[in-house]
Each structure stands twice: as structure tokens, then as C-alpha cells.
Design a protein around this motif. Sequence first.
Motif, PDB file in Angstrom:
ATOM      1  N   PRO A 269       0.830  -1.210   0.000  1.00 45.88           N
ATOM      2  CA  PRO A 269       0.000   0.000   0.000  1.00 45.88           C
ATOM      3  C   PRO A 269       0.861   1.255   0.000  1.00 45.88           C
ATOM      4  O   PRO A 269       1.951   1.279   0.580  1.00 45.88           O
ATOM      5  CB  PRO A 269      -0.805  -0.122   1.300  1.00 45.88           C
ATOM      6  CG  PRO A 269       0.035  -0.985   2.184  1.00 45.88           C
ATOM      7  CD  PRO A 269       0.732  -1.948   1.278  1.00 45.88           C
ATOM      8  N   LYS A 270       0.366   2.308  -0.637  1.00 45.63           N
ATOM      9  CA  LYS A 270       1.107   3.567  -0.677  1.00 45.63           C
ATOM     10  C   LYS A 270       0.941   4.290   0.653  1.00 45.63           C
ATOM     11  O   LYS A 270      -0.181   4.495   1.118  1.00 45.63           O
ATOM     12  CB  LYS A 270       0.606   4.432  -1.827  1.00 45.63           C
ATOM     13  CG  LYS A 270       0.905   3.843  -3.198  1.00 45.63           C
ATOM     14  CD  LYS A 270       0.419   4.760  -4.310  1.00 45.63           C
ATOM     15  CE  LYS A 270       0.780   4.180  -5.675  1.00 45.63           C
ATOM     16  NZ  LYS A 270       0.327   5.058  -6.787  1.00 45.63           N
ATOM     17  N   PRO A 271       2.042   4.700   1.274  1.00 49.45           N
ATOM     18  CA  PRO A 271       1.948   5.368   2.578  1.00 49.45           C
ATOM     19  C   PRO A 271       1.166   6.679   2.522  1.00 49.45           C
ATOM     20  O   PRO A 271       0.413   6.994   3.437  1.00 49.45           O
ATOM     21  CB  PRO A 271       3.416   5.622   2.959  1.00 49.45           C
ATOM     22  CG  PRO A 271       4.211   4.688   2.102  1.00 49.45           C
ATOM     23  CD  PRO A 271       3.436   4.513   0.844  1.00 49.45           C
ATOM     24  N   VAL A 272       1.372   7.457   1.455  1.00 48.24           N
ATOM     25  CA  VAL A 272       0.679   8.737   1.304  1.00 48.24           C
ATOM     26  C   VAL A 272      -0.536   8.497   0.412  1.00 48.24           C
ATOM     27  O   VAL A 272      -0.417   8.419  -0.813  1.00 48.24           O
ATOM     28  CB  VAL A 272       1.598   9.819   0.705  1.00 48.24           C
ATOM     29  CG1 VAL A 272       0.887  11.175   0.675  1.00 48.24           C
ATOM     30  CG2 VAL A 272       2.892   9.925   1.499  1.00 48.24           C
ATOM     31  N   SER A 273      -1.704   8.355   1.025  1.00 46.82           N
ATOM     32  CA  SER A 273      -2.906   8.005   0.277  1.00 46.82           C
ATOM     33  C   SER A 273      -3.484   9.224  -0.429  1.00 46.82           C
ATOM     34  O   SER A 273      -3.020  10.361  -0.244  1.00 46.82           O
ATOM     35  CB  SER A 273      -3.958   7.411   1.220  1.00 46.82           C
ATOM     36  OG  SER A 273      -4.589   8.439   1.971  1.00 46.82           O
ATOM     37  N   GLU A 274      -4.539   9.005  -1.199  1.00 45.99           N
ATOM     38  CA  GLU A 274      -5.203  10.109  -1.884  1.00 45.99           C
ATOM     39  C   GLU A 274      -5.916  11.043  -0.906  1.00 45.99           C
ATOM     40  O   GLU A 274      -6.337  12.137  -1.298  1.00 45.99           O
ATOM     41  CB  GLU A 274      -6.191   9.558  -2.915  1.00 45.99           C
ATOM     42  CG  GLU A 274      -5.506   8.844  -4.082  1.00 45.99           C
ATOM     43  CD  GLU A 274      -6.488   8.408  -5.148  1.00 45.99           C
ATOM     44  OE1 GLU A 274      -7.698   8.624  -4.941  1.00 45.99           O
ATOM     45  OE2 GLU A 274      -6.044   7.849  -6.161  1.00 45.99           O
ATOM     46  N   ASN A 275      -6.053  10.616   0.338  1.00 49.96           N
ATOM     47  CA  ASN A 275      -6.660  11.466   1.367  1.00 49.96           C
ATOM     48  C   ASN A 275      -5.629  12.369   2.043  1.00 49.96           C
ATOM     49  O   ASN A 275      -5.951  13.046   3.025  1.00 49.96           O
ATOM     50  CB  ASN A 275      -7.335  10.606   2.437  1.00 49.96           C
ATOM     51  CG  ASN A 275      -8.557   9.882   1.922  1.00 49.96           C
ATOM     52  OD1 ASN A 275      -9.294  10.407   1.095  1.00 49.96           O
ATOM     53  ND2 ASN A 275      -8.777   8.673   2.405  1.00 49.96           N
ATOM     54  N   MET A 276      -4.399  12.371   1.533  1.00 53.09           N
ATOM     55  CA  MET A 276      -3.316  13.104   2.172  1.00 53.09           C
ATOM     56  C   MET A 276      -2.652  14.077   1.206  1.00 53.09           C
ATOM     57  O   MET A 276      -2.688  13.887  -0.010  1.00 53.09           O
ATOM     58  CB  MET A 276      -2.255  12.137   2.706  1.00 53.09           C
ATOM     59  CG  MET A 276      -2.770  11.092   3.669  1.00 53.09           C
ATOM     60  SD  MET A 276      -1.479   9.910   4.119  1.00 53.09           S
ATOM     61  CE  MET A 276      -2.441   8.643   4.965  1.00 53.09           C
ATOM     62  N   ILE A 277      -2.038  15.104   1.781  1.00 57.21           N
ATOM     63  CA  ILE A 277      -1.191  16.045   1.064  1.00 57.21           C
ATOM     64  C   ILE A 277       0.227  15.821   1.548  1.00 57.21           C
ATOM     65  O   ILE A 277       0.470  15.687   2.751  1.00 57.21           O
ATOM     66  CB  ILE A 277      -1.608  17.500   1.352  1.00 57.21           C
ATOM     67  CG1 ILE A 277      -3.017  17.774   0.831  1.00 57.21           C
ATOM     68  CG2 ILE A 277      -0.615  18.492   0.749  1.00 57.21           C
ATOM     69  CD1 ILE A 277      -3.584  19.110   1.281  1.00 57.21           C
TER      70      ILE A 277
END
Length: 351
Positions: A269-277
Motif C-alpha cells: 500500500p502507498k503510505p501517502v494516500s489520496e486522502n493526504m497532502i
Amino acid sequence: MTFRFLSAAALVGALAAPVLGEETADYATPKEPAIASPYTYAKSGAKAERAKSAGEAGAKVIGGEVAADGAWPWQVALLVGGAPVSTESQFCGGSLVMDRWILTAAHCVHMQQDDGSYADLWPQDVAVLVGTNQLAEGTGDLIPVEAVFRHPSYVGGGFDFDIALIKLSRAPQVPYQTIEVPDAEYGDILNQQGVTTIVTGWGLQEGGMASAELRQAEIQVLDRELCNTAMLEARAEDAAGGFGYAVQTLGVSEADAYAIWDELVARAPKPVSENMICSGTFEGGKTSCNGDSGGPLVVPVEGGGYIQAGIVSWGLTGMEGRGCEETALFSAYTNISKFVPWLNQVIEANP
């Protein structure tokens, strides 16, 4: 009353800033995000003990400076309920988005219990300091909390969906301002590489010292995929040794090992999700730190003023596995524009 936000028609002055070049950064190996509870850290006295042994260092948020008196009038401090106003009792930040509503991070109000489960803080566990840049007795307005609302999709120990609302028992009785947040379309405009952002808070400074003065640091939005690539490469490097040992022990062929490894990395999984900046600098050394969690990441808008794009969520731990990585190139912030419908729903349901 619905939650206030700006529309995409508003123009952000920060977009006029030059976009960073396409060159890749020389990323130092990032450590994993810290998951320790900021509330428990402050209540246990560990924060005060750390301050006693903190090394002498520049008096600033990592790479930042002291905020002017009266600056960032929406910024609030979350304190351990019943404790005196001090750097030791402050455990997170937040922002006033309506007269009685505070926006903060879910991990600031959702704590691990003795049995390993997670639960929200009770309202009496928290007090909110409004209208001051100084963490000192007799400053600002210390307000009791009426209710705490964590995003239902947030899972304790994680950082996705890291957003919460706190309802104050009354409106502040000192000068203050509220800050607006963007809708989804405007949020996409703000979340572009090179956009200027400013993070504020009372978090640990360089050397692990707590700050009684509100501090600020100017950073930039970084491409989320660059941040993810840096994190995943570091994780892959850590995992490679164990994987190689398993391959040798099990007698897996080289061709099969490469195929398995590629599949394994692809599924991570990507640590910086689409819910993050993702925001920071390519040169590093400017970041949020322990105690800044829940505070605002704001963007200057054309014509003056600011809009809050993010909430301080997580940063990279120091090389010793505690504190912040002071040379980190970026930290992650909850992308508020993804959650405006939930914010409106909570506020409308709890007048």
C-alpha cells in the motif's frame, strides 16, 4: 448552518509561484511514521521529562520561526483536561472552523487502551486554548469540550482518514478568527506541486525542546508519487535482506524470486494516500514535529488571507526511532477537501 468552504472559482496566489523542477530529490532513507499517542505522551509526563534532557538547539519549529503576536488567530492548542496551561500539557493543535467547532486529527483524540483496543477521548479529557500564541497561564481562553467526533473510517494506529471535529462548550471570549476550508474541486487546485503552504504549531523544536511560542514554517506541496516512491524504496530496502534469506533458505529460483518480489512490491500500500497532502522541501529540514499534530496547513490566497488545505497528520521518525527526523523532506497532512461532506453532516447533526 453548513460548514463554510471556498469554491474552485477562488484563485490561489500560491499557484503563481514557480513549480519545482522535474529533477528527483536525493532522499535520505525515511523512517516510519510514529504511532505513539500524543495525548498519552503529554499526560504521562514523558513530554516534560524529554524537555529536561533536550539538547540546546535553535529555538524554532523544525526549520521555522516564531509567529508574530496575533498571527494565525484560528490556531488552537489541545491540552490535557484539568492540567495547567503549559508546554507539558499541550499534546496537539487544531483550528477554529466555526465559533464552537475545532478541526483536528483523529489520532489526537482516538487513544489506545490498556487492553490494546482503541477508544475516543471523553470530552472532559481535553480542554482547548483559544486566542493566544503563548502556552502560559493567564493567556487566551481555556474552554471545556462538549463533544468529540472522529471520522468513522479512521482506524487506531493508522493515519488514513485522520480527521476529527471537537465541539466546544461555548464560543471563545477572546479575539479569534475562523478559517475556511476548500471544496473538492478547489482542493485539487491546492494539492499541486509547488504550491506554497505554511504549517504552524507548538510542536517540538530542533533538539527535542518544547516550544511555548507558536511557530511557523513555510514549505511547499510535493508530488504525492515522489513522496510515495521515497517511502516505498526505503521500505523495500529494509525488507530486501529478509526476503533474500527466505529465498535462499527455501531454494527458490532466481527467476521466481524476482517475480515474487515484483508482485510483493506492487501489492504494497502507498503510505501517502489520496486522502493526504505531501508537503515539505527538496532540501529538507522544514517539517512539523511532535505536538503539531492536528494543527493547520494553510495556503495563502490571492488578495490576502489564507485557506486551510491540510491537517498535520504524520511525519518521519528520527534515526533513533523517536522524535522527528529533523532533516526530513516531507510530512503528510490530511487533505480536508476530501471530507467536507462529513464535516457538514456532523455539524448539522449537532447544532
